[in-house]
Design an enzyme around this catalytic site. Structure first.
Site, PDB file in Angstrom:
ATOM      1  N   GLU A   5       0.838  -1.196   0.000  1.00  0.00           N
ATOM      2  CA  GLU A   5       0.000   0.000   0.000  1.00  0.00           C
ATOM      3  C   GLU A   5       0.878   1.253   0.000  1.00  0.00           C
ATOM      4  OE1 GLU A   5      -3.496   1.810   2.975  1.00  0.00           O
ATOM      5  OE2 GLU A   5      -2.316   0.060   3.562  1.00  0.00           O
ATOM      6  N   LYS A  87      -8.843   2.497  -2.153  1.00  0.00           N
ATOM      7  CA  LYS A  87      -9.299   1.765  -0.974  1.00  0.00           C
ATOM      8  C   LYS A  87     -10.774   2.072  -0.726  1.00  0.00           C
ATOM      9  CE  LYS A  87      -6.613   1.613   2.774  1.00  0.00           C
ATOM     10  NZ  LYS A  87      -5.988   1.958   4.086  1.00  0.00           N
ATOM     11  N   CYS A 123      -5.626  -3.129   2.215  1.00  0.00           N
ATOM     12  CA  CYS A 123      -5.554  -3.128   3.682  1.00  0.00           C
ATOM     13  C   CYS A 123      -6.904  -3.163   4.399  1.00  0.00           C
ATOM     14  CB  CYS A 123      -4.723  -1.930   4.152  1.00  0.00           C
ATOM     15  SG  CYS A 123      -4.015  -2.168   5.814  1.00  0.00           S
ATOM     16  N   GLY A 292      23.219   9.747  25.905  1.00  0.00           N
ATOM     17  CA  GLY A 292      23.769   9.973  27.232  1.00  0.00           C
ATOM     18  C   GLY A 292      23.712   8.676  28.019  1.00  0.00           C
ATOM     19  N   LEU A 293      24.866   8.172  28.440  1.00  0.00           N
ATOM     20  CA  LEU A 293      24.941   6.886  29.141  1.00  0.00           C
ATOM     21  C   LEU A 293      25.067   7.114  30.637  1.00  0.00           C
ATOM     22  CD1 LEU A 293      27.295   4.858  26.748  1.00  0.00           C
ATOM     23  CD2 LEU A 293      24.794   4.827  26.875  1.00  0.00           C
ATOM     24  N   ASP A 298      17.728   2.028  31.147  1.00  0.00           N
ATOM     25  CA  ASP A 298      17.098   2.627  29.966  1.00  0.00           C
ATOM     26  C   ASP A 298      18.131   3.000  28.902  1.00  0.00           C
ATOM     27  OD1 ASP A 298      14.498   2.442  31.028  1.00  0.00           O
ATOM     28  OD2 ASP A 298      14.753   4.310  32.127  1.00  0.00           O
ATOM     29  N   GLU A 398       7.722   6.289  32.555  1.00  0.00           N
ATOM     30  CA  GLU A 398       8.148   7.635  32.938  1.00  0.00           C
ATOM     31  C   GLU A 398       7.340   8.700  32.212  1.00  0.00           C
ATOM     32  OE1 GLU A 398      12.846   6.437  33.705  1.00  0.00           O
ATOM     33  OE2 GLU A 398      12.248   7.564  31.930  1.00  0.00           O
TER      34      GLU A 398
END
Length: 549
Positions: A5, A87, A123, A292-293, A298, A398
């Site tokens: 599609e 469609k 679809c 950012g570690l 997470d 969160e």
């Protein structure tokens, strides 16, 4: 040969459908594709391809999209567009806004190929009752082919299989369900094309999350000499095009189908996250990502997904410790980099933090959030300087309750685990390590990142449970409220403490303004934050409390 599609434009195109120049470019590309196929010696292969069209006959009226765009597909043959159709059933729920953009088709397209009548659908024509499925039976089609851009959701593959089996039996003919694979913004498509016989038995099933050319030999009935014409079910008018009447000479079939091995639930979700991130990065012209570690679960999971999506050589991690960062957080971040091979550096934020505090003398939550915002500013600065795309590591738990800092840990261009509850974050991390061990590889995520209590480390001794319920309980309540739209009373009746439920729901309601400012991220649930769930920010309604009069 069939393609998905709106394969020429991508799906969804959203308001591009209302731009006449874009519609005309799609139509021109379709004609050019037909000509190119013929030029390259492929003109005799009938090709079905999805594209964006417009209706030549629709009259402007209230509630109809300007320009009458159509979610369409066409049959290309010998350099020409020999048949096009739109469609019929237009979805208008969840992430779908097709009533806003398209006008429906009113035909049952049937193309005769080597004496076999092939009915065509798009679809939603299979997902809703009526329309082209019973019409295919009335037209006595030998094959029903549906081209699809059906977004991935957890457990949808089981629903999809049962749907195709049911529709094949209703249509009374073999049914081929062609599914798109790839990603577009927050949507990911998992492939999983299916061919089912008229009796509901599976003939072939393609793999998930893998681009596949599925070739199958089918024994299909010849078209009836008195095949129906005119209007059939739901007022659909049969539009028949004959490409070839002579049957294919008898031969020994080579491609008899097969059933690709299914992924288990965690492998399926993880694959979706990898495919979604890879598509977003590559299609938007980026080469590398920046994370950012923190040493926590997470950012560790996001880093593992990123390494699998774009390669560890294109993943850049930054540890940004403050005076509250524990030694294990620093060492866990470094260990993750060693295990995965990603690029790693450490830049302490303490000097910057001290400079701000000397000028502003912040306390409490403002002091905590300052640390997060300094990290966000640093990531964006590195992104601007070096050209990496920043990934936000926030999870659905969160985001639901607002346990994040605007312009801090929420900065980024994409949130790979935005639709993943915290309990599932842990499951996916364990699964990814297990999968590595089974392949004889080094597990990417340090065990300490998985086993230690989650903490933002913005004050001494802080852990997430200081502010939130235990994640298994929190996620269960959120699943009922966010994903299923249950009210406070219903959630309490499900066995949860009323005070805890009302507190959690208040946090969710108050955090809407934060979610609106969060980057897009891969959708894996039936109701992700974004198009699926649309609530006013300015909203005085609170679940469990009497309305104010």
């Amino acid at each position: 040969m069939a393609f998905p599609e709106m394969a020429l434009t991508g799906y969804p195109v959203e308001d591009l459908a209302l731009r006449s120049s874009f519609v005309e470019a799609s139509r021109a590309s379709l004609r050019a594709l037909a000509a190119r196929l013929a030029e390259e010696g492929l003109g005799d292969v009938p090709v079905v391809v999805g594209y964006l069209d417009r209706s030549a006959s629709a009259q402007p009226k209230y509630g109809q999209p300007a320009g009458a765009p159509r979610n369409a597909a066409a049959v290309l043959h010998r350099g020409e567009v020999v048949l096009s159709f739109a469609k019929h059933h237009l979805p208008n729920y969840g992430v779908f806004d097709e009533f806003r953009y398209f006008v429906p088709g009113d035909t049952l397209p049937v193309v005769r190929v080597h004496g076999v009548d092939v009915a065509l659908a798009i679809c939603e024509d299979l997902w809703q009752d009526g329309g082209r499925v019973p019409a295919a039976r009335s037209a006595r089609a030998g094959l029903l082919l549906s081209v699809n851009a059906s977004p991935y959701e957890r457990d949808k593959d089981d629903t999809r299989l049962e749907l195709v089996r049911k529709r094949a039996q209703e249509a009374g003919c073999t049914t081929a369900y062609l599914a798109m694979m790839g990603g577009q913004d927050d949507l990911v498509f998992d492939g999983d094309s299916i061919i089912v016989g008229a009796d509901g038995e599976v003939v072939a099933r393609a793999p998930q999350f893998s681009e596949t050319c599925l070739v199958v030999d089918l024994d299909l009935p010849a078209a009836a000499a008195d095949a129906p014409e005119g209007v059939v079910d739901d007022g659909l008018r049969i539009e028949r095009v004959v490409l070839s009447e002579d049957p294919v000479p008898a031969y020994e079939p080579e491609h008899t189908g097969g059933y690709a091995e299914r992924l288990d639930d965690d492998a399926e979700v993880y694959s979706a996250l990898v495919v979604g991130l890879r598509a977003y990065v590559r299609k938007n012209g980026f080469r590398s990502v920046l994370i950012g570690l923190s040493g926590g679960i997470d950012s560790a999971l996001v880093a593992a997904i990123a390494c699998d999506a774009v390669g560890p050589e294109n993943v850049y991690g930054v540890s940004m410790p403050s005076k509250y960062s524990s030694d294990h957080s620093r060492s866990d971040a470094a260990e993750l980099a060693r295990r995965t091979g990603l690029n790693f550096r450490t830049v302490a934020i303490e000097p910057m933090f001290d400079a701000y505090m000397g000028s502003l003398e912040l306390t409490g939550l403002a002091e905590e959030n300052l640390q997060s915002r300094l990290r966000g500013t640093m990531l964006m600065a590195i992104s601007n300087q070096e050209g990496h795309i920043v990934l936000a590591p926030g999870n659905k738990s969160e985001l639901a309750v607002g346990y994040s800092t605007l312009y801090g840990d929420s900065v980024g261009a994409y949130g790979p685990i935005k639709d993943v509850y915290k309990t599932l974050v842990f499951r996916l991390a364990r699964w990814r390590n297990r999968a590595a061990e089974e392949r004889g590889e080094t597990p990417p995520i340090p065990e300490n990142s998985i086993s230690k209590p989650p903490s933002a480390e913005l004050r001494p001794g802080q852990v997430d449970t200081d502010s939130l319920p235990d994640y298994p309980v929190l996620d269960a309540i959120l699943a009922l409220y966010v994903d299923q739209d249950k009210g406070a009373d219903e959630i309490v009746e499900a066995g949860y403490d009323r005070e805890l439920v009302e507190k959690t729901l208040r946090m969710v309601d108050r955090a809407e303004y934060k979610r609106r400012q969060y980057p897009p991220g891969t959708k894996i649930s039936p109701k992700g934050f974004g198009k699926d769930r649309r609530l006013p920010i300015t909203n005085g309604w609170r679940e469990g409390l009497p309305p104010e009069v």
